[in-house]
Scaffold this motif. Structure first.
Motif, short mmCIF file in Angstrom:
data_model
loop_
_atom_site.label_atom_id
_atom_site.label_comp_id
_atom_site.label_asym_id
_atom_site.label_seq_id
_atom_site.Cartn_x
_atom_site.Cartn_y
_atom_site.Cartn_z
N GLY A 34 0.84 -1.21 0.00
CA GLY A 34 0.00 0.00 0.00
C GLY A 34 0.87 1.24 0.00
N ALA A 35 2.01 1.17 0.70
CA ALA A 35 2.93 2.31 0.77
C ALA A 35 3.45 2.67 -0.63
N MET A 36 3.61 1.66 -1.47
CA MET A 36 4.10 1.91 -2.83
C MET A 36 3.04 2.67 -3.64
N TYR A 37 1.78 2.22 -3.53
CA TYR A 37 0.70 2.93 -4.23
C TYR A 37 0.54 4.35 -3.68
N ARG A 38 0.72 4.48 -2.37
CA ARG A 38 0.62 5.80 -1.75
C ARG A 38 1.75 6.73 -2.23
N THR A 39 2.93 6.16 -2.45
CA THR A 39 4.06 6.97 -2.88
C THR A 39 3.82 7.52 -4.29
N ALA A 96 -6.26 9.12 -2.73
CA ALA A 96 -5.71 9.26 -4.09
C ALA A 96 -5.12 7.92 -4.54
N ALA A 97 -4.49 7.20 -3.61
CA ALA A 97 -3.89 5.91 -3.95
C ALA A 97 -4.98 4.90 -4.33
N SER A 98 -6.09 4.97 -3.62
CA SER A 98 -7.19 4.06 -3.93
C SER A 98 -7.68 4.31 -5.36
N ARG A 128 -3.64 -5.87 -1.44
CA ARG A 128 -4.99 -6.23 -1.86
C ARG A 128 -5.00 -7.44 -2.80
N ASP A 129 -3.91 -7.60 -3.57
CA ASP A 129 -3.88 -8.64 -4.61
C ASP A 129 -2.62 -9.49 -4.50
N ILE A 130 -2.06 -9.58 -3.29
CA ILE A 130 -0.78 -10.29 -3.15
C ILE A 130 -0.99 -11.80 -3.33
#
Ligand code: DC
Length: 225
Positions: A34-39, A96-98, A128-130
């Protein structure tokens, strides 16, 4: 093959707290996808990108360089050499990441980063999709969830604890909206992998959930090395 434990589930289910503790107990690395998508979302917000415009988002992805390091206090994430670990926790960045994580180009950019780390390191990876897509061969897959009520309560308590003045209904609708977005997008929606173990943590505390995952991992023979 490295030991991979995949934990997926909706926002606020306690994935990161659980995954962090679990990785500490097992002496392996914690990877917060999630941190990657947030970045990526943080970069787009800072550049005032139009988040509704997929083509314009795609055109900016080449300028984003993400690096991950691990030390005693956990995972640190760098956006073009700047440590953004704390900044990305902002609610606006999560929203925003979502939104932007629904774009194929964004997911494609993070795919190999996530798979490469998992191939190299024993890790607990949450997202979410790991289990369903990124690491189909993970030895342990957990689908961690909790009722919307329980997740709202946890978020409410967390914000209260920080001295903020949270509004229950706002938190609840935010969580429901995030569920809706994450579960209904076309690409890699949040789903329980067929071979994932379903864990509802509504009435469990953190320690109980961690112990249960260790038990499941042991039963699957994943911790016998
Ligand atoms: O877990 P989180 O709240 O930090 O994640 C932020 C957003 O990133 C979440 O709303 C959906 C997206 N995400 C995703 O699509 N796939 C992942 N593996 C992890 C997060």
């Amino acid at each position: 093959m490295a030991l991979n434990i995949a934990i997926d589930g909706p926002a606020g289910a306690g994935k990161s707290t659980i995954a962090k503790l679990l990785s500490k107990k097992l002496g392996i690395v914690y990877v917060d996808t999630g941190a990657m998508y947030r970045t990526i979302a943080l970069y787009l917000l800072e550049k005032k990108a139009d988040l509704e415009d997929e083509a314009s988002v795609e055109s900016m992805l080449g300028d984003i360089n993400i690096n991950i390091t691990h030390n005693e206090d956990g995972m640190h994430i760098f956006l073009n050499d700047r440590d953004v670990t704390a900044m990305i926790r902002d609610e606006a960045v999560g929203n925003a990441a979502s939104k932007t994580s629904a774009y194929a180009c964004v997911r494609q950019k993070l795919l190999s980063l996530q798979r490469d780390i998992a191939a190299e390191c024993d890790c607990v990876m949450d997202g979410r999709d790991i289990g369903s897509f990124i690491l189909p061969d993970a030895q342990v897959k957990i689908y961690l969830t909790a009722s919307v009520q329980a997740r709202t309560q946890r978020r409410y308590d967390e914000l209260k604890g920080k001295g903020e003045d949270p509004v229950w209904d706002e938190i609840m609708s935010g969580i429901s909206q995030r569920d809706e977005q994450d579960m209904n997008r076309k690409i890699s929606p949040l789903v329980q992998a067929e071979d994932a173990v379903y864990l509802d943590s509504s009435d469990m505390d953190i320690g109980q959930v961690v112990d249960r995952i260790i038990e499941i991992s042991t039963q699957k023979g994943a911790l016998t090395r």
